[in-house]
Design an enzyme around this catalytic site. Structure first.
Site, short mmCIF file in Angstrom:
data_model
loop_
_atom_site.label_atom_id
_atom_site.label_comp_id
_atom_site.label_asym_id
_atom_site.label_seq_id
_atom_site.Cartn_x
_atom_site.Cartn_y
_atom_site.Cartn_z
N PRO A 182 -3.44 2.74 18.74
CA PRO A 182 -3.43 2.00 17.48
C PRO A 182 -3.57 2.87 16.24
O PRO A 182 -3.26 2.43 15.14
CB PRO A 182 -4.63 1.05 17.62
CG PRO A 182 -5.52 1.69 18.65
CD PRO A 182 -4.60 2.40 19.59
N LYS A 230 1.77 1.97 14.72
CA LYS A 230 3.20 2.14 14.96
C LYS A 230 3.80 1.14 15.96
O LYS A 230 5.02 1.05 16.06
CB LYS A 230 3.48 3.56 15.47
CG LYS A 230 3.22 4.63 14.43
CD LYS A 230 4.12 4.43 13.23
CE LYS A 230 3.66 5.21 12.03
NZ LYS A 230 4.23 4.71 10.78
N TYR A 279 4.29 7.77 8.28
CA TYR A 279 3.37 6.66 8.08
C TYR A 279 4.06 5.49 7.37
O TYR A 279 3.89 4.33 7.75
CB TYR A 279 2.16 7.12 7.27
CG TYR A 279 1.13 6.03 7.06
CD1 TYR A 279 0.27 5.66 8.09
CD2 TYR A 279 1.02 5.36 5.85
CE1 TYR A 279 -0.67 4.66 7.92
CE2 TYR A 279 0.08 4.36 5.66
CZ TYR A 279 -0.76 4.00 6.69
OH TYR A 279 -1.68 3.00 6.52
N HIS A 328 0.84 -1.19 0.00
CA HIS A 328 0.00 0.00 0.00
C HIS A 328 0.87 1.24 0.00
O HIS A 328 2.02 1.21 0.46
CB HIS A 328 -0.90 0.03 1.23
CG HIS A 328 -2.02 -0.97 1.16
ND1 HIS A 328 -2.92 -1.15 2.19
CD2 HIS A 328 -2.39 -1.84 0.20
CE1 HIS A 328 -3.79 -2.10 1.84
NE2 HIS A 328 -3.49 -2.52 0.65
N TYR A 350 -9.81 5.81 7.34
CA TYR A 350 -10.26 6.45 8.57
C TYR A 350 -11.49 7.29 8.26
O TYR A 350 -11.49 8.08 7.31
CB TYR A 350 -9.17 7.35 9.15
CG TYR A 350 -7.91 6.64 9.57
CD1 TYR A 350 -7.81 6.00 10.80
CD2 TYR A 350 -6.79 6.63 8.74
CE1 TYR A 350 -6.65 5.36 11.19
CE2 TYR A 350 -5.62 6.00 9.12
CZ TYR A 350 -5.55 5.37 10.35
OH TYR A 350 -4.39 4.74 10.73
#
Length: 407
Positions: free
Chosen positions: A297, A301, A388, A78, A205
């Protein structure tokens, strides 16, 4: 081992999660002996569902260490994540800014690979071993543990606590020197694993006025989804129908099909908190992974920090054991902690921006402005993407590494 026996090794590792098992393998590649003890059964550890996103530096480390064959074959690559709010879906593609990817691969699948690799080395791995004492001081360190066959003792040059926040490793460092930083959030995540098509081809999200929903994939027909719920919520309060109804409501958008539902095969509740042990070492004891820090969460990480820690620690232990150079061990905390805090900052930013938390109208307006900035600014996406998809690990392994990783 068993029946009140004792053993001698160079490094005793407490905990057979990703941190302990990866460290054991990195030490093995340097010719360093270790014994790993784990309080749970092998079956429990291999089925324990946790994170599922591995940053590019973590993938690179695992591949270079010979641990990435199945990860590369079965993992899903991804480049970013989706944001859905105000009835609209946005995709944040970080790859063009960083040249990196993240790989979706369940932590329990990685643990299976790591256990198999450990067994192949022939080095000791003891399950169902409850550690009762860690002695980090003196000319040698000691670990005492209990199994069904009796009490056992390990004498070691060094001990690594990789057994989580509630484990014996963290507890063996006196509270007066741990320099702990703690933040508790008034929410939890109700998580499910379901047999359903994921809501988006990458993680998504959905910040909603009534609370965040998170939708991620573990396979083409396997989804991992979360609901923000109040702290102290009981799982019994949430039926399958209620979970699906709330997930569907919070992720609804005019540019997307309704959320597909399916059988829920696992559910959990996780409180959101941030924790950092400012001291990750004490005498001959060193902490790694969740023993040293907990992140919410949001942002995935935890697993990645564990891999970063043991990369640094394997380098330091290799220098100490094989080259009689303890400078890197002395500086372990100072080397590892800045990356930990960068991840904590990232996770706290995502947590406070994506969740509906108590506050006034001004707080909500700032939260909305941050979301709009992420969606509309390439510079903001670049900054998010750097963390990220994975900041570089602070040190590289000491052993020769193989070339090649997903790019």
């Amino acid at each position: 081992m068993g029946s009140d026996s004792s053993a001698r090794t160079q490094v005793a590792i407490v905990g057979a999660g990703p941190a302990g098992l990866t460290l054991g393998h990195l030490l093995h590649l340097q010719g360093i002996d270790s014994i790993i003890v784990e309080r749970s059964s092998r079956d429990h550890v291999e089925k324990r569902l946790r994170a599922g996103i591995i940053e590019q530096p973590g993938v690179d480390l695992l591949v270079a260490a010979g641990l990435g064959d199945r990860l590369l074959r079965e993992g899903m690559v991804h480049g970013g994540f989706y944001l859905r709010y105000d009835n609209t879906t946005h995709y944040l593609d970080f790859h063009p800014y960083t040249g990196q990817h993240a790989t979706v691969y369940g932590q329990h699948e990685l643990v299976k690979d790591l256990i198999a690799a450990r067994i192949d080395t022939g080095r000791p791995l003891v399950f169902e071993a409850e550690v009762t004492d860690i002695s980090p001081t003196g000319p040698a360190a000691g670990v005492r543990y209990r199994t069904a066959t009796g009490e056992d003792t390990i004498e070691a040059d060094f001990v690594v606590g990789a057994d989580g926040f509630h484990g014996a490793g963290r507890a063996a460092i006196p509270a007066s020197v741990r320099n702990e930083l703690i933040r508790e959030y008034p929410v939890s995540w109700l998580g499910i694993l379901a047999e359903s098509t994921p809501a988006a081809p990458e993680g998504m999200y959905c910040p909603h006025p009534d609370g965040l929903s998170v939708h991620s994939m573990r396979g083409p027909r396997l989804s991992r989804q979360y609901l923000q719920v109040p702290a102290g919520t009981e799982l019994a309060e949430w039926s399958d129908d209620r979970i699906w109804a709330e997930l569907s409501r919070r992720c609804a958008a005019s540019d997307a099909a309704p959320l597909e539902t399916g059988p829920i095969i696992e559910r959990s509740l996780a409180p959101l908190r941030s924790y950092v042990a400012g001291t990750m070492q004490y005498e001959r004891l060193f902490l790694a992974g969740d023993s040293a820090h907990i992140v919410p969460p949001t942002g995935a990480k935890g697993l990645n920090l564990a891999l970063s820690d043991v990369c640094v620690l394997s380098h330091a232990l290799g220098a100490a054991v094989n080259h009689a150079n303890t400078d890197h061990l002395a500086g372990y905390t100072a080397t590892a902690l800045p990356r930990v805090m960068a991840a904590q900052r990232f996770s706290a930013l995502l947590t406070t921006t994506l969740h509906a938390l108590p506050g006034d109208g001004f707080t909500e307006a700032l939260r909305r402005a941050t979301l709009d900035r992420w969606v509309g600014s390439p510079a903001a996406q670049h900054e998010l993407g750097e963390v990220y998809l994975g900041l570089p690990f602070p040190t590289a392994p000491l052993y020769p590494v193989a070339a090649g990783s997903p790019g």
